[in-house]
Design an enzyme around this catalytic site. Structure first.
Site, PDB file in Angstrom:
ATOM      1  N   LYS A  54       0.829  -1.211   0.000  1.00  0.00           N
ATOM      2  CA  LYS A  54       0.000   0.000   0.000  1.00  0.00           C
ATOM      3  C   LYS A  54       0.865   1.263   0.000  1.00  0.00           C
ATOM      4  CE  LYS A  54      -3.958  -2.057   2.369  1.00  0.00           C
ATOM      5  NZ  LYS A  54      -4.787  -2.038   3.580  1.00  0.00           N
ATOM      6  N   CYS A  71      -0.718   0.820   6.130  1.00  0.00           N
ATOM      7  CA  CYS A  71      -1.079  -0.044   7.245  1.00  0.00           C
ATOM      8  C   CYS A  71      -2.084  -1.082   6.780  1.00  0.00           C
ATOM      9  CB  CYS A  71      -1.677   0.797   8.374  1.00  0.00           C
ATOM     10  SG  CYS A  71      -1.877  -0.118   9.913  1.00  0.00           S
ATOM     11  N   ASP A  72      -1.994  -2.261   7.368  1.00  0.00           N
ATOM     12  CA  ASP A  72      -2.995  -3.298   7.121  1.00  0.00           C
ATOM     13  C   ASP A  72      -3.187  -4.096   8.399  1.00  0.00           C
ATOM     14  OD1 ASP A  72      -4.526  -4.403   4.635  1.00  0.00           O
ATOM     15  OD2 ASP A  72      -4.005  -6.138   5.859  1.00  0.00           O
ATOM     16  N   THR A  73      -4.426  -4.520   8.640  1.00  0.00           N
ATOM     17  CA  THR A  73      -4.763  -5.256   9.849  1.00  0.00           C
ATOM     18  C   THR A  73      -5.536  -6.516   9.477  1.00  0.00           C
ATOM     19  OG1 THR A  73      -4.882  -3.191  11.112  1.00  0.00           O
ATOM     20  CG2 THR A  73      -5.958  -5.114  12.085  1.00  0.00           C
ATOM     21  N   GLY A 108       0.351  -4.512  10.222  1.00  0.00           N
ATOM     22  CA  GLY A 108       1.633  -4.165   9.647  1.00  0.00           C
ATOM     23  C   GLY A 108       1.641  -2.675   9.391  1.00  0.00           C
TER      24      GLY A 108
END
Length: 190
Positions: A54, A71-73, A108
């Site tokens: 991203k 960011c990724d969750t 992340g």
């Protein structure tokens, strides 16, 4: 902070949380194809790869000096990634599986300093224990519409918070942006 910060996210929750660190940022939504990253059994590496994808996508669009945050969750349970549910049945199945159990939430975070393409990427894990949920409670929650844009089919900051018996780790990680980790990464890259 007097920086040109760009958040590569469409998430309203991340926008709100980043405002607690700095009011001075722009949003450029990443078109990164998350399906291009295969899950290979390591949750930490997986979320870091997603967040980096991203951030790099937005970095490629910018020719100015800036700091880009990606960011990724995800929610992890029984060795599987629980993403955003595609429909009511999938939301029901996810919540039923989490009922009475402990799961992990991984985020992340990747920060790119665009002028020299310096990259910092880390992950954060929080353990979450759900109380036992009845089928009626699950259906009532699904009827709120809240589960459909949330990994694992729940939002701890919303109606889904009532299901959370305990957490071990960063609350804001479960919301979608571990602020303490982000703040320390920003200090490191400046």
């Amino acid at each position: 902070m007097d920086l040109n910060i760009i958040l590569a996210s469409a998430s309203e929750r991340r926008h709100e949380l980043l405002k607690r660190i700095t009011e001075d940022f722009k949003i450029i939504i990443s078109d990164f194809d998350e399906d291009s990253i295969a899950f290979r059994g390591n949750f930490e590496e997986y979320v870091k790869s997603l967040s980096e994808g991203k951030a790099r996508e937005v970095s490629n669009l910018c020719d100015e000096e800036c700091i880009i945050i990606g960011c990724d969750t995800i929610v992890a349970f029984n060795g599987e990634v629980l993403g955003k549910p595609k429909d009511r049945q999938e939301a029901f199945d996810m919540l039923k599986s989490l009922s009475g159990n402990i799961h992990e939430v991984y985020s992340g975070i990747t920060i790119i300093r665009n002028k020299d393409k310096h990259v910092l990427s880390q992950s954060v894990c929080t353990k979450v224990k759900f109380s036992y949920l009845t089928e009626e409670e699950i259906i009532t929650y699904i009827d709120t519409g809240e589960p459909f844009d949330k990994a694992g089919a729940y939002g701890i900051q919303g109606y889904g918070g009532v299901f959370v018996e305990s957490i071990e780790g960063c609350y804001y990680n479960v919301v979608g942006l571990p602020m303490n980790k982000l703040k320390s990464l920003l200090k490191e890259i400046i």
